[in-house]
Enzyme design. Structure first.
Site, PDB file in Angstrom:
ATOM      1  N   SER A  96       0.806  -1.235   0.000  1.00  0.00           N
ATOM      2  CA  SER A  96       0.000   0.000   0.000  1.00  0.00           C
ATOM      3  C   SER A  96       0.829   1.270   0.000  1.00  0.00           C
ATOM      4  CB  SER A  96      -0.939   0.005   1.205  1.00  0.00           C
ATOM      5  OG  SER A  96      -2.006  -0.895   1.013  1.00  0.00           O
ATOM      6  N   LYS A 149       0.308   3.510  -2.880  1.00  0.00           N
ATOM      7  CA  LYS A 149      -0.838   4.425  -2.922  1.00  0.00           C
ATOM      8  C   LYS A 149      -0.385   5.883  -2.926  1.00  0.00           C
ATOM      9  CE  LYS A 149      -4.466   1.579  -0.737  1.00  0.00           C
ATOM     10  NZ  LYS A 149      -3.866   0.248  -0.582  1.00  0.00           N
ATOM     11  N   SER A 190      -6.590   3.362   4.025  1.00  0.00           N
ATOM     12  CA  SER A 190      -5.846   2.579   3.025  1.00  0.00           C
ATOM     13  C   SER A 190      -6.802   1.891   2.053  1.00  0.00           C
ATOM     14  CB  SER A 190      -4.941   1.540   3.698  1.00  0.00           C
ATOM     15  OG  SER A 190      -3.936   1.100   2.806  1.00  0.00           O
ATOM     16  N   LYS A 205       2.583   6.753   4.933  1.00  0.00           N
ATOM     17  CA  LYS A 205       1.749   5.607   4.557  1.00  0.00           C
ATOM     18  C   LYS A 205       2.415   4.297   4.954  1.00  0.00           C
ATOM     19  CE  LYS A 205      -1.938   3.964   2.667  1.00  0.00           C
ATOM     20  NZ  LYS A 205      -1.862   2.842   3.649  1.00  0.00           N
TER      21      LYS A 205
END
Length: 401
Positions: free
Chosen positions: A57, A60, A117, A222
């Protein structure tokens, strides 16, 4: 190209009172890591930093970069609403629990991607900006190349396992720096700790960043986790006037990600101090001048130079002055005529320009004529020596075996 080595004990007084800690290179258990002090653009730690790895993730962040760029050039606004496709609704893993009946705004999608997320939110953004997720992934890869992220390719917008989904920790740091510095108007979203979108899934409303509750000044960015990628984090923390970005990947557990990230942040802020290493106007060296009223010119730094210094560095600055010579008069004060490469043990070199500290006028006719005549005489003498050597070689009897 001329060079001279300079040792200047410039930091002796500046470092007075700093407690000397044992010097060490941080040994991380992460598969790959990259840590940079953004305030001084100093790399503090790198391990397998250019190796493309599954980013989970953390990728992202690239989807968010594409969305922020769309906001900046007016293609969308924070209030723009996007449709939710069946494909987006069917995404597994971490989600916002969107349905095809929803029309989330860009701002809600930003929060959903950062805090929750949301894989579904990423697909919504990809389809809203690129038509299809495949087309958007291709756009992401092309944009990454343009931004200098040479070890990144994308197969999707969410970081879902995919053979083409690869990023290096160095590239993730480049991306984090861009999000912080180029989009300050949106960066505050990364510090949101809770986003209960429409009251859905109340137990899934918290930001997963493990550094937020540790008092380290963390404010983004993140986390990431898949079985293939392990546990990773792109994090940033601000203490005083320093900002540090860290990227770790391939850790074994959430607990390891938390403890390792905290240890790296402490290392970055406590093992280095920022000091004025060179002051504006400070003379670093003197170099010869050709055909000038003065035989040398002093070289000085045009502005203060702030550097990160290991707390154990009490030996001053060592460096090398480099210039193309001879430097011919006239020279004006402030002319950039050399560089100074500052060397710090265990850290990357820093190169700064050096300028003339004073004016040096051209010499008058007689000194210039005398210098030129001397040069002609020297060249004639050298040529005569070459000719005599040739004559001697020609008359020398050959050796007899």
């Amino acid at each position: 190209m001329r060079r001279c080595h300079v040792t200047a004990r410039l930091l002796t007084t500046l470092l007075a009172g700093v407690i000397a800690l044992p010097a060490f290179a941080f040994e991380t258990s992460a598969r790959s890591a990259y840590v940079v002090d953004l305030t001084t653009n100093t790399v503090l730690l790198e391990k397998n930093a250019q190796v493309p790895l599954p980013p989970a993730s953390m990728s992202k962040l690239m989807t968010l970069n594409m969305l922020f760029e769309a906001l900046e050039d007016g293609r969308v606004s924070l209030d723009t609403q996007f449709n939710v496709s069946q494909r987006a609704m069917d995404m597994g893993g971490s989600t916002m629990f969107l349905t095809t009946q929803d029309r989330p705004t860009v701002e809600e999608l930003i929060k959903g991607i950062i805090v929750l997320s949301g894989n579904d939110a990423c697909v919504v953004v990809a389809e809203g900006l690129g038509g299809t997720e495949d087309a958007f992934a291709s756009m992401m890869t092309q944009r990454a190349r343009a931004l200098g992220m040479e070890n990144s390719t994308f197969g999707n917008a969410s970081g879902w396992p995919h053979p083409a989904q690869r990023m290096s920790t160095e590239d993730l740091a480049i991306l984090a720096e861009r999000l912080i510095e180029e989009f300050p108007q949106y960066y505050h979203y990364f510090g949101i700790e809770e986003f209960p979108y429409d009251g859905r899934a109340p137990d899934n409303r918290f930001n997963r960043n493990p550094l937020f509750d540790l008092g380290l000044g963390a404010d983004g960015l993140k986390t990431g986790h898949t079985q293939e990628a392990g546990y990773g984090l792109v994090g940033s923390a601000m203490q005083g006037n320093r900002r540090v970005v860290l990227v770790v990947s391939g850790l074994d557990s959430e607990a390891a990600r938390r403890s390792e990230s905290a240890a790296i942040i402490n290392f970055a802020f406590r093992q280095f101090v920022m000091r004025t290493a060179v002051e504006s106007g400070q003379v670093i060296a003197e170099i010869p001048v050709w055909l000038g009223e003065a035989q040398t010119v002093a070289l000085a730094a045009p502005e203060d130079v702030e550097l990160l210094i290991p707390v154990t560095a009490h030996e001053g600055i060592k460096g090398e002055v480099t210039w193309s010579g001879p430097v011919e008069a006239p020279i004006s004060k402030g002319d950039e005529i050399a560089t100074f490469t500052i060397v710090r043990e265990g850290m990357s070199d820093t190169v700064i320009p050096l300028v003339a500290a004073d004016d040096v006028a051209a010499a008058g006719f007689l000194p210039r004529f005398t210098t030129a005549a001397g040069q002609v005489f020297s060249m004639a003498r050298d040529l005569a020596g070459i000719g005599a050597g040739a004559e001697d070689a020609a008359t020398e009897e050959p050796a007899v075996n």
